[in-house]
Design an enzyme around this catalytic site. Structure first.
Site, PDB file in Angstrom:
ATOM      1  N   ALA A   1       7.549  -7.364   3.764  1.00  0.00           N
ATOM      2  CA  ALA A   1       7.950  -8.295   4.825  1.00  0.00           C
ATOM      3  C   ALA A   1       7.289  -9.649   4.568  1.00  0.00           C
ATOM      4  O   ALA A   1       6.260  -9.723   3.893  1.00  0.00           O
ATOM      5  CB  ALA A   1       7.511  -7.746   6.175  1.00  0.00           C
TER       6      ALA A   1
ATOM      7  N   GLY B   1       7.028  -3.471   3.079  1.00  0.00           N
ATOM      8  CA  GLY B   1       8.432  -3.309   3.445  1.00  0.00           C
ATOM      9  C   GLY B   1       9.320  -3.038   2.234  1.00  0.00           C
ATOM     10  O   GLY B   1      10.368  -2.402   2.358  1.00  0.00           O
TER      11      GLY B   1
ATOM     12  N   GLU C   1       9.098   0.509   1.739  1.00  0.00           N
ATOM     13  CA  GLU C   1       9.727   1.155   2.900  1.00  0.00           C
ATOM     14  C   GLU C   1      11.257   1.132   2.782  1.00  0.00           C
ATOM     15  O   GLU C   1      11.926   2.099   3.139  1.00  0.00           O
ATOM     16  CB  GLU C   1       9.270   0.467   4.187  1.00  0.00           C
ATOM     17  CG  GLU C   1       7.788   0.747   4.454  1.00  0.00           C
ATOM     18  CD  GLU C   1       7.277   0.017   5.673  1.00  0.00           C
ATOM     19  OE1 GLU C   1       7.206  -1.223   5.604  1.00  0.00           O
ATOM     20  OE2 GLU C   1       6.976   0.665   6.674  1.00  0.00           O
TER      21      GLU C   1
ATOM     22  N   GLU D   1      -0.326  -2.650   3.822  1.00  0.00           N
ATOM     23  CA  GLU D   1      -0.401  -3.319   5.129  1.00  0.00           C
ATOM     24  C   GLU D   1      -1.793  -3.290   5.747  1.00  0.00           C
ATOM     25  O   GLU D   1      -2.200  -4.227   6.430  1.00  0.00           O
ATOM     26  CB  GLU D   1       0.600  -2.687   6.113  1.00  0.00           C
ATOM     27  CG  GLU D   1       2.050  -3.086   5.874  1.00  0.00           C
ATOM     28  CD  GLU D   1       2.770  -2.230   4.847  1.00  0.00           C
ATOM     29  OE1 GLU D   1       2.098  -1.498   4.096  1.00  0.00           O
ATOM     30  OE2 GLU D   1       4.009  -2.307   4.794  1.00  0.00           O
TER      31      GLU D   1
HETATM   32  N1  3HC Z   1       4.935 -12.569   2.427  1.00  0.00           N
HETATM   33  C1  3HC Z   1       4.923 -13.898   2.248  1.00  0.00           C
HETATM   34  N2  3HC Z   1       4.482 -14.498   1.139  1.00  0.00           N
HETATM   35  C2  3HC Z   1       4.055 -13.699   0.151  1.00  0.00           C
HETATM   36  C3  3HC Z   1       4.042 -12.311   0.261  1.00  0.00           C
HETATM   37  C4  3HC Z   1       4.513 -11.734   1.463  1.00  0.00           C
HETATM   38  N3  3HC Z   1       4.566 -10.424   1.654  1.00  0.00           N
HETATM   39  N4  3HC Z   1       3.558 -11.800  -0.883  1.00  0.00           N
HETATM   40  C5  3HC Z   1       3.284 -12.844  -1.676  1.00  0.00           C
HETATM   41  N5  3HC Z   1       3.593 -13.995  -1.059  1.00  0.00           N
HETATM   42  C6  3HC Z   1       3.494 -15.365  -1.600  1.00  0.00           C
HETATM   43  C7  3HC Z   1       2.067 -15.816  -1.782  1.00  0.00           C
HETATM   44  O1  3HC Z   1       1.561 -16.385  -0.605  1.00  0.00           O
HETATM   45  C8  3HC Z   1       2.204 -16.833  -2.889  1.00  0.00           C
HETATM   46  O2  3HC Z   1       2.707 -18.012  -2.307  1.00  0.00           O
HETATM   47  P1  3HC Z   1       2.352 -19.456  -2.933  1.00  0.00           P
HETATM   48  O3  3HC Z   1       2.878 -19.429  -4.314  1.00  0.00           O
HETATM   49  O4  3HC Z   1       3.016 -20.390  -2.008  1.00  0.00           O
HETATM   50  O5  3HC Z   1       0.865 -19.530  -2.876  1.00  0.00           O
HETATM   51  C9  3HC Z   1       3.322 -16.259  -3.756  1.00  0.00           C
HETATM   52  O6  3HC Z   1       4.029 -15.337  -2.905  1.00  0.00           O
HETATM   53  C10 3HC Z   1       2.847 -15.515  -4.974  1.00  0.00           C
HETATM   54  O7  3HC Z   1       1.864 -14.562  -4.574  1.00  0.00           O
HETATM   55  P2  3HC Z   1       0.602 -14.250  -5.481  1.00  0.00           P
HETATM   56  O8  3HC Z   1      -0.068 -15.517  -5.870  1.00  0.00           O
HETATM   57  O9  3HC Z   1      -0.191 -13.227  -4.765  1.00  0.00           O
HETATM   58  O10 3HC Z   1       1.335 -13.647  -6.756  1.00  0.00           O
HETATM   59  P3  3HC Z   1       0.967 -12.412  -7.655  1.00  0.00           P
HETATM   60  O11 3HC Z   1       2.051 -12.323  -8.646  1.00  0.00           O
HETATM   61  O12 3HC Z   1      -0.446 -12.489  -8.093  1.00  0.00           O
HETATM   62  O13 3HC Z   1       1.062 -11.121  -6.690  1.00  0.00           O
HETATM   63  C11 3HC Z   1       2.023  -9.634  -5.068  1.00  0.00           C
HETATM   64  C12 3HC Z   1       2.282 -10.724  -6.129  1.00  0.00           C
HETATM   65  C13 3HC Z   1       1.464  -8.385  -5.750  1.00  0.00           C
HETATM   66  C14 3HC Z   1       3.338  -9.305  -4.383  1.00  0.00           C
HETATM   67  C15 3HC Z   1       0.981 -10.146  -4.056  1.00  0.00           C
HETATM   68  O14 3HC Z   1       1.402 -11.416  -3.609  1.00  0.00           O
HETATM   69  C16 3HC Z   1       0.785  -9.286  -2.858  1.00  0.00           C
HETATM   70  O15 3HC Z   1       0.033  -8.347  -2.904  1.00  0.00           O
HETATM   71  N6  3HC Z   1       1.448  -9.639  -1.747  1.00  0.00           N
HETATM   72  C17 3HC Z   1       1.262  -9.005  -0.473  1.00  0.00           C
HETATM   73  C18 3HC Z   1       1.879  -7.645  -0.419  1.00  0.00           C
HETATM   74  C19 3HC Z   1       1.770  -7.114   0.973  1.00  0.00           C
HETATM   75  O16 3HC Z   1       0.743  -7.090   1.593  1.00  0.00           O
HETATM   76  N7  3HC Z   1       2.911  -6.642   1.492  1.00  0.00           N
HETATM   77  C20 3HC Z   1       2.982  -6.110   2.814  1.00  0.00           C
HETATM   78  C21 3HC Z   1       3.521  -7.148   3.710  1.00  0.00           C
HETATM   79  S1  3HC Z   1       3.495  -6.624   5.367  1.00  0.00           S
HETATM   80  C22 3HC Z   1       4.842  -5.632   5.507  1.00  0.00           C
HETATM   81  O17 3HC Z   1       5.561  -5.401   4.577  1.00  0.00           O
HETATM   82  C23 3HC Z   1       5.069  -5.103   6.888  1.00  0.00           C
HETATM   83  C24 3HC Z   1       6.079  -4.049   6.908  1.00  0.00           C
HETATM   84  O18 3HC Z   1       5.452  -2.813   6.924  1.00  0.00           O
HETATM   85  C25 3HC Z   1       6.961  -4.167   8.125  1.00  0.00           C
END
Ligand code: 3HC
Length: 705
Positions: free
Chosen positions: A62, A103, A106, A126
């Site tokens: 998400a 997500g 998921e 998460e």
């Molecule tokens: N939402 C919004 N922005 C995100 C994002 C996300 N889930 N994941 C990454 N981004 C953005 C980062 O902020 C960054 O933005 P920027 O370039 O403007 O600074 C860009 O994407 C690239 O991210 P990274 O620098 O971290 O790139 P990497 O290639 O090193 O890593 C990744 C990629 C492994 C996907 C890492 O970004 C990551 O771990 N992201 C978070 C994953 C996460 O926590 N997902 C769960 C989200 S909550 C959810 O899904 C709720 C659901 O259950 C309903």
């Protein structure tokens, strides 16, 4: 612009997520995806649907930015898309290449089949954002791999490599090459044999041999005991366990409703807001306002001068990143100790099953010890990690400057000394900067990148890129005494010491700070790093001397902390657990009396405020002077380098959480009561008086304090 690419192949619809950089499943993307799923369901020519991802990733989950906005009744989320799949009649296949997180996984779990390339990783991280998987993950994963395994994976927020994920049963197939082609083949086979395999139709088992679902209350109770308390870092973890319990106990639909309610509660919680702040602050670190574009230099060989604990830790960090490193150490004894440390570290990794023998051997071999500076000639970067003394360090750099190739970067690992003064003894001040690692350097994630007056944009860009290669959180700091972290620590320590002088025993101060969420209190920390270090700093900087002679006296009496078996606490042999020491408290009382400090009472609230607000006040000053670029940079330094509780987001975020005005009022009160060391930083006053927040503060270009 469309965020989904649609293609048809022999009655199979391929929906490719294309929302760079990470195909986040935002509200906007969901609004586009939902009608596409419905259209596929309504189209008699479509037999199956494949989801895949562009941009080298399936999906990062998400969109974390969306969590700050309250959804309206019209908002579409990934939950709506998943519900449509759930109701649908077609066969769904997730074709994963790259990460499928949150997500993203998921969405895959809502499908009938999951296939991934070998390089892919899947996970539900998460919890790291103070959330739980809120799009069915807590209900479907337990039905797929068992409640116990699912709970562990989600509580750790673990990212699992494809092969391992297949072993655990998360993925059906792992392939090399084009995953969409492979998914197409899988879909065709599935349509003939078993077209629908929705996880919602399954019963969740515990997944513990010999135990039936009746043992669930016991397993859940155990899990609740293993995670941090709800009000101290475990807010999301307890709810996650509740959600998994629901997966086993309740019918699918009710479980989903429970999960949604728990998720919605978390998304509005202060700990989650703080952790999301840390997530974004980390990603801001490499962006330096006003820095002219510069191509980072390649770092293929590194050198370290000084093979002590710090130097060896730095060397291991390079070896772990695949960069060969030469350590110059004149003493045979220190060399032997260093080699042992490298060897021991890699042995340990092998024993824990984290590394193969071969890999460990290769990495160990990439750390070479020598007593000859000439062997550093070809290095692209050399880091000095010798004794914290300006003359000694200058001597090292003069020597290095004459030996190391002219294009190389020279860096100091000093924690307090003036980087410009060292740069000035070399012919390459543009290629000079501070790289301040934290002990143990191979474990601690923080790296302060100290920009000198003449550090060139290319050198800075190289250091930032190097920080990423070394898997550190690289925070750029101005050349302030103590940089960001230690500069702030001095004020924090001053207050801790002042409270002790006023008669509050160290163990109580530490307990209050641990209660707040710090990994350890200030006095346990003094004992860990050694009072001798503190004493040396006081000698160099007399303004660091407290009101009493406590540090002096402890130093003289060899009460320097864990190293000598006693400090503010005492320690039993071979045990690092601090034990309250009334003798130390007596010394504190004597020295306080000698300095004319009257004992007084201080409540827990005052203890916490004096320590944390000391950080906030000096942090505001560092921001205003451009030593720190952003409030988030300070927060990262404190969370990753000093054990500040991440669920409070760091000192500056915490000030916003409490209200800057309220912090300011307390600071003013402390100034009246305790003196001018509490003079409010002008920026703190400004933000408080305007009713603003640190989060809204926009930085200017780094200036040099
Ligand atoms: N939402 C919004 N922005 C995100 C994002 C996300 N889930 N994941 C990454 N981004 C953005 C980062 O902020 C960054 O933005 P920027 O370039 O403007 O600074 C860009 O994407 C690239 O991210 P990274 O620098 O971290 O790139 P990497 O290639 O090193 O890593 C990744 C990629 C492994 C996907 C890492 O970004 C990551 O771990 N992201 C978070 C994953 C996460 O926590 N997902 C769960 C989200 S909550 C959810 O899904 C709720 C659901 O259950 C309903």
């Amino acid at each position: 612009m469309s965020q989904i690419v649609t293609a048809d192949r022999d009655g199979i619809r391929i929906l490719t997520l294309d929302n760079p950089p990470v195909n986040a499943l935002s509200f906007a993307l969901s609004a586009e995806l939902l009608p596409l799923v419905r259209a596929a369901e309504d189209d008699a020519n479509v037999r199956a649907v494949i989801f895949s991802g562009a941009n080298g990733i399936f999906s990062g989950g998400a969109d974390v930015n969306d969590f700050a906005t309250e959804p309206t009744p019209e908002t579409k989320t990934i939950r709506d898309v998943i519900a449509a799949i759930e109701r649908g009649k077609k066969t769904y296949v997730a074709a994963i290449d790259g990460n499928a997180l949150g997500g993203g996984l998921e969405l895959s779990l809502a499908c009938d089949y999951r296939i991934a390339t070998t390089r892919s990783k899947v996970g539900l991280p998460e919890i790291k954002l103070g959330l739980l998987p809120g799009a069915g993950g807590t209900q479907r994963l337990p039905r797929l791999i068992g409640a116990q395994a699912a709970m562990q994976m989600m509580l750790k927020g673990e990212s699992v490599a494809a092969d391992e994920a297949k072993k655990r049963g998360v993925l059906d197939e792992v392939v090399e090459g084009n995953v969409v082609d492979a998914a197409f083949g899988l879909a065709c086979r599935a349509l003939e044999k078993e077209p629908k395999r929705r996880l919602s139709q399954r019963q969740a088992e515990l997944g513990i041999p010999g135990l039936t679902a009746n043992a669930l209350p016991f397993v859940a109770a155990q899990a609740h005991k293993m995670v941090p308390p709800e009000d101290n870092g475990g807010f999301a973890a307890h709810k996650l366990i509740d959600a998994v319990e629901a997966a086993v106990e309740l019918p699918f639909g009710r479980g989903i409703a429970r999960e949604a309610r728990l998720f919605d509660e978390l998304v509005r919680s202060a700990p989650s807001a703080a952790l999301r702040h840390v997530f974004f602050a980390e990603r801001e670190l490499g962006k330096i306002p006003g820095l002219p574009a510069a191509e980072p230099m390649k770092i293929e060989r590194a050198g370290v001068v000084g093979g002590g604990l710090m130097g060896t830790g730095i060397a291991i960090t390079f070896a772990n990143a695949g960069i060969p490193v030469t350590v110059v150490e004149p003493s045979d004894e220190a060399t032997e100790r260093g080699k042992q440390m490298v060897f021991g570290m890699y042995m340990n990794q092998v024993q824990k099953g984290r590394m193969t023998q071969e890999e460990a051997w290769k990495r160990g071999q990439s750390v070479v010890y020598t007593d000859d500076y000439a062997e550093l000639a070809d290095c692209d970067v050399v880091i000095e990690a010798v004794f914290e003394n300006m003359d000694v360090k200058k001597g090292v750099f003069k020597k290095l400057d004459g030996i190391v190739k002219p294009s190389a970067i020279l860096a100091t690992n000093t924690s307090t000394l003036d980087v410009d003064e060292m740069a000035a003894v070399t012919q390459r001040p543009e290629q000079f900067l501070g790289l301040h690692f934290f002990a143990p350097a191979n474990i601690m994630q923080l790296l302060e990148i100290v920009r000198g007056k003449r550090t060139s944009p290319q050198t800075l860009a190289t250091a930032i890129a190097l920080g990423k290669t070394l898997r550190k959180k690289g925070v750029v700091s101005g050349n302030e005494f103590g940089f960001i972290g230690n500069r702030m620590l001095f004020d924090y320590s001053r207050e801790a010491m002042a409270l002790a002088e006023e008669g509050v025993p160290p163990y109580r101060i530490d307990a209050v700070m641990k209660d707040f969420g710090f990994a350890m209190g200030p006095f346990a920390m003094f004992d860990l790093s050694g009072l001798d270090v503190f004493w040396h700093i006081q000698q160099a900087k007399t303004e660091m001397k407290g009101r009493s002679n406590i540090v002096d006296r402890m130093y003289r009496e060899k009460r320097i902390g864990q190293k000598s078996g006693k400090g503010f606490y005492r320690y039993e042999k071979g045990n690092r657990e601090p034990i309250r020491d009334e003798e130390a408290e007596k010394i504190l009382a004597e020295e306080a009396a000698a300095a004319g400090i009257a004992p007084r009472e201080a409540g827990d609230d005052e203890i916490r405020k004096r320590l944390v607000y000391a950080l906030v006040n000096v942090g505001a000053d560092l921001l205003a002077r451009g030593v720190a670029l952003r409030p988030g940079d300070i927060d990262i330094v404190y969370v990753y380098g000093y054990g500040f509780p991440p669920h409070h987001g760091g000192p500056m975020w915490y000030a916003d959480e409490v209200g800057v005005k309220s912090v300011y009022d307390d600071v003013l009160r402390f100034q009246k009561e305790f003196g001018d060391q509490w003079r409010p930083a002008p920026l703190l006053a400004e933000i408080a008086q305007s009713g603003g927040t640190f989060a809204a503060y926009t930085s200017k270009e780094l200036v040099h304090a």
